[in-house]
Design an enzyme around this catalytic site. Structure first.
Site, mmCIF file in Angstrom:
data_model
loop_
_atom_site.group_PDB
_atom_site.id
_atom_site.type_symbol
_atom_site.label_atom_id
_atom_site.label_comp_id
_atom_site.label_asym_id
_atom_site.label_seq_id
_atom_site.Cartn_x
_atom_site.Cartn_y
_atom_site.Cartn_z
ATOM 1 C CG HIS A 18 35.721 39.811 23.798
ATOM 2 N ND1 HIS A 18 34.539 40.462 24.065
ATOM 3 C CD2 HIS A 18 35.902 38.952 24.829
ATOM 4 C CE1 HIS A 18 34.032 40.005 25.189
ATOM 5 N NE2 HIS A 18 34.830 39.090 25.669
ATOM 6 C CD GLN A 56 39.028 37.355 26.690
ATOM 7 O OE1 GLN A 56 38.356 36.663 27.436
ATOM 8 N NE2 GLN A 56 38.881 38.665 26.641
ATOM 9 C CG ASP A 88 32.851 37.316 29.817
ATOM 10 O OD1 ASP A 88 33.577 38.072 30.478
ATOM 11 O OD2 ASP A 88 33.232 36.742 28.779
ATOM 12 C CG HIS A 114 50.491 74.461 59.425
ATOM 13 N ND1 HIS A 114 50.566 75.354 58.399
ATOM 14 C CD2 HIS A 114 49.888 73.342 58.908
ATOM 15 C CE1 HIS A 114 50.035 74.832 57.309
ATOM 16 N NE2 HIS A 114 49.619 73.607 57.585
ATOM 17 C CD GLU A 152 39.692 41.871 30.419
ATOM 18 O OE1 GLU A 152 38.565 42.409 30.524
ATOM 19 O OE2 GLU A 152 40.226 41.615 29.311
ATOM 20 C CG HIS A 153 39.206 37.581 31.618
ATOM 21 N ND1 HIS A 153 39.291 38.289 30.432
ATOM 22 C CD2 HIS A 153 38.085 37.999 32.244
ATOM 23 C CE1 HIS A 153 38.249 39.106 30.342
ATOM 24 N NE2 HIS A 153 37.497 38.956 31.429
#
Length: 429
Positions: free
Chosen positions: A252, A249, A352, A412, A318-319
């Site tokens: 990245h 990770q 991934d 209405h 996220e993960h």
């Protein structure tokens, strides 16, 4: 954000137009001449480039020229992502029920044109091409527009197998603007680019800023931030495996975050030592990137797994990896995350690269209220009703008259009375 605004404004103006108040500047489609100028200035397209498009022939040639191993991997990943996305699409069906005097229901249909962004900066990400374009196609989108700057051969090959209709060789805010506002006529630099109904895919801060500007005019999947992983571990975890996942990770981006929540202090020390050992052999620029990312990453010694779960839910990563005893039980107790990876062998990296579920996931705590990219980002649920028997619908008519007047909406009420078989409409009295 201001830079993205300026880029979009420049793209939608006529070449040489200095009048920012002109309708072309404010409301027009993207000017292809301006797109080429901006793309060259920002390094998306070489100075001698003549088109903003990579042709289908170029994409097919890139695929055909892959080695056997690379071609097999792309084909396998494509097949798994496609199978999962098609299963998602089948999970939502048209519905029809009885209502007094008639029927009501909803239909499920895809948007017409999907815009898919794949990053092309630090590393080529052909996996993002597959995750976005294949998902849009499985949803039923007629047209899939893909955009990625300076595309590598593997990215072009991924576009071919994913079935993209158009490949824009631009990135950043200029790519998002082109997919949002379109190019309305064929020109010397390329073909018409349709306005995309929904734009998806991860990107840098300019991509994210541009998506924030065009949302509302078109749909977007999410505003993605730096990538992140959180590992919940206990004394049974394999320190080398956890370290490898944290590094995966961290490499990245320099702003990525790798987080460890662990109930065993000795295990934390083992994992930290393993991270140091494995970083020493990581090639550049991955090594420097990961080291920088670890400066804003952290480990927490938790008193028990319940505390790990509480902290994880607050972070909403996220993960989320679970490497503990009874990992599935622990995973089921976690409420907030983008993607869940249960057990030592369920590496986040498998997600991934196409286990099936999408790898475009919510970041920055947004997993508290939303999920990852899926076919649902490209689908519309549209409701309908009809009345076949006016007499049987009178209970609904009467209720509508009462509720409209309670809300002070006399028009209405009268519209409902116009359908009444028992009451003369007020407008006739």
């Amino acid at each position: 954000l201001q830079q993205a605004k300026d880029i979009i404004k420049e793209l939608r103006s006529s070449a040489g137009d200095s009048d920012s108040s002109s309708s072309a500047s404010v409301n027009g489609p993207v000017n292809p001449t301006q797109l080429m100028a901006v793309a060259k200035k920002l390094g998306d397209i070489p100075q001698d480039g003549t088109s903003y498009i990579a042709t289908k022939e170029e994409c097919k040639s890139a695929y055909d020229n892959l080695g056997v191993e690379e071609k097999r991997a792309l084909t396998n990943i494509h097949g798994r992502v496609k199978a999962f996305a098609e299963a998602q699409r089948k999970s939502v069906q048209d519905v029809e029920i009885d209502i007094p005097g008639g029927k009501a229901g909803h239909t499920v249909s895809s948007c017409s044109a999907a815009g898919c962004y794949a990053p092309g900066g630090r590393y080529p990400l052909p996996s993002s091409v597959i995750m976005t374009a294949v998902t849009a196609r499985a949803a039923g989108c007629e047209t899939v527009v893909l955009s990625s700057p300076r595309p590598a051969a593997i990215t072009l090959a991924a576009a071919h197998i994913a079935g993209a209709d158009l490949f824009l060789k631009v990135g950043g805010a200029q790519a998002i603007a082109t997919m949002a506002y379109g190019i309305t006529s064929e020109n010397e630099h390329g073909p018409i680019v349709p306005r995309c109904d929904t734009i998806v895919g991860p990107g840098n801060k300019w991509v994210t800023a541009a998506k924030s500007l065009v949302q509302g005019y078109c749909g977007i999947d999410m505003l993605a931030g730096p990538s992140e992983v959180l590992v919940i571990a206990d004394d049974t975890a394999d320190a080398e495996v956890v370290a490898a996942d944290l590094i995966a990770q961290a490499e990245h981006d320099v702003v990525a975050r790798a987080i460890l929540l662990c109930t065993d202090l000795a295990m934390i020390e083992k994992i930290e030592a393993a991270v140091g050992d494995q970083l020493s052999s990581l090639p550049e620029p991955n090594k420097s990137t990961a080291i920088e990312a670890f400066l804003q990453s952290f480990a927490v010694h938790c008193k028990d797994l319940e505390e790990c779960i509480t902290l994880s839910d607050d972070i909403a990563p996220e993960h989320l990896e679970i490497q503990t005893r009874n990992a599935m039980d622990i995973g089921n107790k976690c409420a907030n995350y983008g993607g869940l990876f249960v057990g030592e062998h369920a590496a986040e990296v498998l997600g991934d690269y196409g286990a099936g579920p999408n790898h475009t996931l919510p970041t920055g705590g947004t997993g508290r209220y939303t999920g990852g990219l899926s076919v649902f980002n490209f689908l519309r649920i549209r409701t309908w009703m009809r009345i076949d028997d006016q007499d049987k619908s009178q209970g609904m008519v009467d209720d509508s008259v009462v509720m409209a007047r309670l809300e002070g909406l006399e028009g209405h009420a009268r519209a409902a009375e116009a359908r009444s078989t028992t009451v003369e409409p007020a407008y006739k009295k």
